[in-house]
Design a protein around this motif. Sequence first.
Motif, PDB file in Angstrom:
ATOM      1  N   THR A  97       2.784  -4.508   0.140  1.00  0.00           N
ATOM      2  CA  THR A  97       2.303  -3.956   1.410  1.00  0.00           C
ATOM      3  C   THR A  97       0.791  -3.757   1.296  1.00  0.00           C
ATOM      4  O   THR A  97       0.305  -2.639   1.172  1.00  0.00           O
ATOM      5  CB  THR A  97       3.004  -2.633   1.726  1.00  0.00           C
ATOM      6  OG1 THR A  97       2.847  -1.749   0.590  1.00  0.00           O
ATOM      7  CG2 THR A  97       4.487  -2.842   2.002  1.00  0.00           C
ATOM      8  N   GLU A 133      -1.490  -3.840   3.352  1.00  0.00           N
ATOM      9  CA  GLU A 133      -2.145  -3.083   4.413  1.00  0.00           C
ATOM     10  C   GLU A 133      -2.051  -1.582   4.190  1.00  0.00           C
ATOM     11  O   GLU A 133      -2.771  -0.795   4.829  1.00  0.00           O
ATOM     12  CB  GLU A 133      -1.528  -3.443   5.773  1.00  0.00           C
ATOM     13  CG  GLU A 133      -0.068  -3.015   5.961  1.00  0.00           C
ATOM     14  CD  GLU A 133       0.909  -3.973   5.325  1.00  0.00           C
ATOM     15  OE1 GLU A 133       2.127  -3.734   5.441  1.00  0.00           O
ATOM     16  OE2 GLU A 133       0.455  -4.957   4.712  1.00  0.00           O
ATOM     17  N   SER A 134      -1.171  -1.121   3.285  1.00  0.00           N
ATOM     18  CA  SER A 134      -1.035   0.312   3.042  1.00  0.00           C
ATOM     19  C   SER A 134      -2.164   0.803   2.144  1.00  0.00           C
ATOM     20  O   SER A 134      -2.834   0.026   1.468  1.00  0.00           O
ATOM     21  CB  SER A 134       0.321   0.618   2.405  1.00  0.00           C
ATOM     22  OG  SER A 134       0.338   0.174   1.070  1.00  0.00           O
ATOM     23  N   ALA A 135      -2.362   2.114   2.120  1.00  0.00           N
ATOM     24  CA  ALA A 135      -3.434   2.688   1.314  1.00  0.00           C
ATOM     25  C   ALA A 135      -3.131   2.582  -0.173  1.00  0.00           C
ATOM     26  O   ALA A 135      -4.047   2.537  -0.994  1.00  0.00           O
ATOM     27  CB  ALA A 135      -3.633   4.152   1.703  1.00  0.00           C
ATOM     28  N   ASP A 136      -1.855   2.527  -0.538  1.00  0.00           N
ATOM     29  CA  ASP A 136      -1.478   2.497  -1.937  1.00  0.00           C
ATOM     30  C   ASP A 136      -0.358   1.483  -2.141  1.00  0.00           C
ATOM     31  O   ASP A 136       0.790   1.856  -2.411  1.00  0.00           O
ATOM     32  CB  ASP A 136      -1.029   3.894  -2.380  1.00  0.00           C
ATOM     33  CG  ASP A 136      -0.800   3.980  -3.876  1.00  0.00           C
ATOM     34  OD1 ASP A 136      -1.452   3.208  -4.616  1.00  0.00           O
ATOM     35  OD2 ASP A 136       0.026   4.808  -4.306  1.00  0.00           O
ATOM     36  N   PRO A 137      -0.674   0.183  -2.054  1.00  0.00           N
ATOM     37  CA  PRO A 137       0.375  -0.832  -2.222  1.00  0.00           C
ATOM     38  C   PRO A 137       0.936  -0.806  -3.629  1.00  0.00           C
ATOM     39  O   PRO A 137       0.210  -0.561  -4.597  1.00  0.00           O
ATOM     40  CB  PRO A 137      -0.350  -2.142  -1.929  1.00  0.00           C
ATOM     41  CG  PRO A 137      -1.788  -1.854  -2.225  1.00  0.00           C
ATOM     42  CD  PRO A 137      -1.994  -0.419  -1.843  1.00  0.00           C
ATOM     43  N   SER A 181       0.311  -5.561  -5.586  1.00  0.00           N
ATOM     44  CA  SER A 181      -0.960  -5.930  -4.982  1.00  0.00           C
ATOM     45  C   SER A 181      -1.786  -6.722  -5.983  1.00  0.00           C
ATOM     46  O   SER A 181      -1.901  -6.340  -7.153  1.00  0.00           O
ATOM     47  CB  SER A 181      -1.715  -4.657  -4.568  1.00  0.00           C
ATOM     48  OG  SER A 181      -3.021  -4.948  -4.158  1.00  0.00           O
TER      49      SER A 181
END
Length: 458
Positions: free
Chosen positions: A335, A337-341, A344
């Motif tokens: 994810t 787009e999340s702040a804490d993927p 990644s």
Amino acid sequence: MKRLFASLFILSSLVIGPGCGDDDKTPVDPPIEEPDAETVEVAQDLTADTTWKTGNTYVLKKYVFVTSGTLTIEAGAIIKGDQSSALIITRNGRINAVGTAAKPIVFTSSKEPGQREPGNWGGVVLLGRAKLNVSGGETTIEGFFASSGNDNTKYGGQDDAHNCGTLKYARIEFAGFELAPNNELNGLTVGGCGTGTDIDYVQVHKGLDDGIEMFGGTAPLKHIVITQADDDALDYDLGYTGKVQFLVVQQSPRVGDRAIEASSHKTTATQEPISIPEIWNASFIGSNADPGGNPSQEGLVFNTGAGIRLRNAVVAYFKDQAVDVDGTASAALFTEESADPRLSIRNTFFFDNANLNDTIPFAPNPKVEGGVTVDADVSRFNEAEKILVAANGVKTQDPQLTDATNLTAPNFAPRTGSPLLNPDNAATPGAGFDTSARFVGAVGTTNWLAGWTAFPEN
């Protein structure tokens, strides 16, 4: 002179060798054996503080357990393993093995050079009290038969800061042992060790199974070199969440499976803690062989709900796959787009994987029932589409490495003018890492492998 290891235990203070980062200046003189060196057979478990001295050779005759106290190994000591031997630091013991660049500690086969091969002995095992994602919080380490009432092979607990000890400037060669299928020792096996553990400047060369396997815990790894493992280079599972920086992986065209095999929990993918290490400054090097054939060869594989936070890395020259996000549980972690993927990949160079220089291969995960493919791709994860995003600093570009696929005298440093040395291509490491490493890959302008690593064929 040869003697049986006696019950005289001496605790020595050591001078710790040079430390951090890509700025170390390391001498190139090879370690030499002292003229008055002794050969000491070790055939009993260690139950109190013990010192293995500089210049001596210690021959492991069996599985040697450090059941209490600290085993101190001085710089330049040589530890040789006979068949069916290993060195195991239990949860109640500790290791303090500190070599130097000029005098690394060498763990190797007891066979003569020219006769050594992977699997000659069992390797080094560190066991601790940090968290695992298994029922009950502890289990028996792989490579041993489970036996009731024997705590020596147990690991796990609730102490994520547990200190298994220090292993620094050390080589582990020709190790690994298969007790049974899916029950193996590796070159270095680390189970449930915590953040107090110091594993730094360690090479694992020609291991029978994985180079290093991390079973849960939070132990950090720094300046790690894993060369020509028979199976995976770095394997992590059971909720490993450590920090890793400066990691070199090199695979052989004859053996080896994956540079990273990442697993979390085989039956309950959401079982906490989930395996999500953070890795900065890594060079994953395949064999530059043609795709297909045996053995198969993949770069980074994530399954059973495992993830990664990977930054400033190179993934190059793998025969078959660069990245394989295998299964729905691991795919769900991606994810960006999340702040804490939790899965990644950023600021990473991919090049010449499956002979592709402008993309990376798609890795389908088919579902087969009764010999018939009923779903061509279960994970619904297109690796190229998801990972090759320019805004995340991911590129398909020649890293211009000096001689990374050479098996006997490799050089993993980038050549002058390499894009890996451009700080604009690198992210700045965060807390817990060497923030001065503004380059991509494991090696910058200073070759921190010089002087203490070796790449013997046998």
